[in-house]
Design an enzyme around this catalytic site. Structure first.
Site, short mmCIF file in Angstrom:
data_model
loop_
_atom_site.label_atom_id
_atom_site.label_comp_id
_atom_site.label_asym_id
_atom_site.label_seq_id
_atom_site.Cartn_x
_atom_site.Cartn_y
_atom_site.Cartn_z
N GLU A 1 26.32 64.71 9.86
CA GLU A 1 26.84 64.02 8.66
C GLU A 1 25.75 63.70 7.64
OE1 GLU A 1 27.71 63.49 11.76
OE2 GLU A 1 29.73 62.69 11.97
N LYS B 1 27.18 47.04 29.17
CA LYS B 1 27.38 45.59 29.03
C LYS B 1 27.44 44.95 30.41
CE LYS B 1 29.08 42.40 25.83
NZ LYS B 1 29.86 42.11 24.65
N TRP C 1 23.78 43.09 26.67
CA TRP C 1 23.61 44.53 26.49
C TRP C 1 22.36 45.04 27.20
CZ3 TRP C 1 27.79 46.69 24.94
CH2 TRP C 1 28.64 46.07 24.01
#
Ligand code: AMP
Length: 546
Positions: free
Chosen positions: A335, A444, A449
């Site tokens: 992208e 998680k 995290w």
């Protein structure tokens, strides 16, 4: 722009479109003796000059136009990296067409879907890839298929010969007047979820990207240099390298279908390559080959490797330094054309202690000019303090604003026009980005995290480890826990316990993987990244049960 818009003054500068026509003309005019070297399917070497490339790319443009190519028509390629693919990179767009490189490593169903979705009219294909075409052909709508005889054999019946198409050109091709915003190329993202999505590059975005990539602070392309893209020309335009090299007048070296360490090292040495690029898995294999036989190869002085596509482990950067080869990490996406950030040290950073320098080089780097980057949690920008994590969002003149005929929701683009990359990062005060994970790969554990990328990179620093991927596995108590999937170096031995001991001073205890699986090879995506979804499938159930 005119005075009716209320401007008191207009600039006196010319309106001059940024198109690939200029790059091709410049290449033919000023660099006609510079070489383009490719390895053929039978491993022999094919050589042509920019002069030949110029004539042949124009002959292709003429041939396609005579075959009925109209503005915006898609010309698909199914090819390895070599001279003919380069000719198509220019020949199709300068005729007003759109070069659509198909990823030959995808499943037949995906190639079929992508070719049909893009409405490809023409196909240029390597003779060695015809078995693939045979499977795709009944379900697609290519009007003409031109076969490049890269293995030197005859082109089978039912197909047209690419060389004959070029030979039939009269040499009087005239470029159409192309606006810089017209499409020049397209590439589909190979996401692991949902249908592939098409990104359409314009002449302007391609030229700006090449210009940016050529900067000394980016990939640094220049005359006198020889570049070898290992990254496939079907993956995000080989990171724009063929265009940037042509812009700069650098020598091109292409590996054809031979991407193993032995063939690549041979080509790097023989053709005196000074710049190469590819995903970490390629370089891990090459580093191992160098460590096995350090005396065998005489690598050119000043060789630089641009590593991206997934995180370059610090051990890889350190490992190549031992062989006087500089690894430079870059980040990008299909992208973003793709080169959006790169990790090169500032003068002040070069004076830091060694460990700090390596830690900076192991980051994904600073955004390039005209690429704006911000780190967001929900709709708040987080501070650039090197520790607050959030989603990386970018915008710029070569960042896509949508997907081709594929409506997407707010999970891909924000209401104020930024691309949501899906990468979870931290940005430091110098603007260096550090990727901790893809949103979907974060682990998680107990509400906190854990970065799979950090763990992988550290595990790959263990002397016995060749490759490592870390995935989340469901856990009734902690929600998720890390599992490390490891490939050991040939003949090496290590247990999970030993590796955890090695990691102990680098991470909090609760970050360390609960379990290790040792396997022969980590499955890869079609672009050479670790295919974590496959590992999750493979190991989730087993570990849930245990
Ligand atoms: P693709 O469009 O297939 O090139 O994939 C783009 C994705 O690759 C990015 O969103 C990142 O998740 C990943 N990626 C690219 N470069 C790096 C890098 N240097 N380190 C970590 N991940 C990367």
């Amino acid at each position: 722009m005119d005075l009716e818009k209320g401007l008191a003054m207009e600039s006196t500068m010319m309106h001059y479109p940024l198109t690939l026509v200029h790059l091709l003309e410049r290449a033919g005019r000023y660099f006609s003796k510079v070489e383009i070297v490719s390895r053929r399917a039978d491993r022999s070497i094919h050589r042509e000059t920019y002069g030949d490339f110029y004539r042949r790319a124009r002959a292709l443009a003429e041939g396609l136009t005579r075959a009925g190519l109209k503005r915006g028509d898609r010309v698909a390629t199914l090819m390895w990296n070599h001279y003919a693919h380069l000719e198509a990179y220019f020949g199709a767009p300068v005729a007003g067409g759109v070069l659509h490189s198909l990823n030959l490593r995808l499943h037949i169903d995906d190639i079929t879907y992508i070719a049909n979705h893009a409405e490809d009219r023409f196909l240029i294909v390597d003779d060695v890839l015809l078995p693939l075409v045979e499977q795709v052909k009944p379900h697609t709508h290519f009007e003409r298929i031109f076969v490049v005889p890269i293995s030197g054999g005859a082109v089978p019946g039912g197909y047209e010969n690419y060389e004959e198409l070029l030979a039939s050109a009269r040499g009087d091709f005239r470029y159409p007047e192309i606006d810089e915003y017209e499409p020049a190329g397209m590439c589909y993202t190979s996401g692991t979820t949902g249908r592939p999505r098409g990104v359409v590059y314009s002449h302007r975005s391609t030229v700006l990207h090449a210009y940016n990539a050529a900067l000394p602070g980016a990939m640094s392309f220049r005359q006198g240099q020889a570049m070898l893209p290992v990254v496939p020309m079907f993956h995000a335009n080989a990171w724009g390298m063929p265009y940037a090299a042509t812009l700069a007048g650098a020598k091109h070296v292409y590996p054809g279908p031979h991407l193993d360490a032995e063939n690549l090292l041979d080509l790097i040495e023989r053709e005196e390559v000074t710049l190469s690029a590819g995903v970490p898995t390629v370089w891990l294999a090459i580093l191992q080959a160098l460590e096995r036989e350090p005396k065998r190869w005489k690598l050119p002085d000043g060789l630089e490797l641009i590593v991206g596509g997934s995180a370059a482990p610090e051990s890889l950067i350190r490992g190549f330094d031992r062989h006087r080869v500089k690894v430079v990490q870059a980040w990008g996406m299909t992208e973003t054309s793709p080169l959006a950030s790169i990790a090169r040290l500032d003068r002040e950073m070069a004076a830091l202690p060694e460990d700090e320098r390596y830690a900076i080089r192991a980051k994904q780097g600073r955004p390039l000019p005209f690429v704006e980057a911000r780190v967001m949690v929900e709709d708040q920008e987080v501070p650039a303090d090197g520790k607050t994590m959030g989603e990386l969002q970018v915008r710029g003149p070569y960042v896509t604003a949508s997907y081709y005929n594929h409506p997407v929701g707010a999970d891909k683009f924000t209401a104020d026009g930024w691309l949501r990359t899906g990468d979870v990062v931290m940005m430091d005060a110098d603007g260096f980005i550090k990727i901790t994970d893809r949103t979907k790969d974060l682990i998680k554990s107990g509400g906190e995290w854990i970065s799979s990328v950090d763990l992988e990179n550290a595990i790959m620093g263990h002397p016995a480890v060749a490759e490592a991927a870390v995935i989340a596995i469901p856990n009734p108590k902690w929600d998720e826990r890390p599992l490390a999937v490891v490939v050991l170096k040939p003949g090496a031995r290590a247990t999970g316990e030993e590796i955890n001991k090695f990691l102990a001073d680098k991470f909090a205890k609760w970050w360390l993987p609960d379990a290790y699986e040792f396997i022969a090879q980590i499955p890869r995506t079609s672009t050479g990244k670790f295919l974590k979804s496959k590992l999750r499938e493979q190991f989730a159930e087993r570990n849930r049960a245990s």
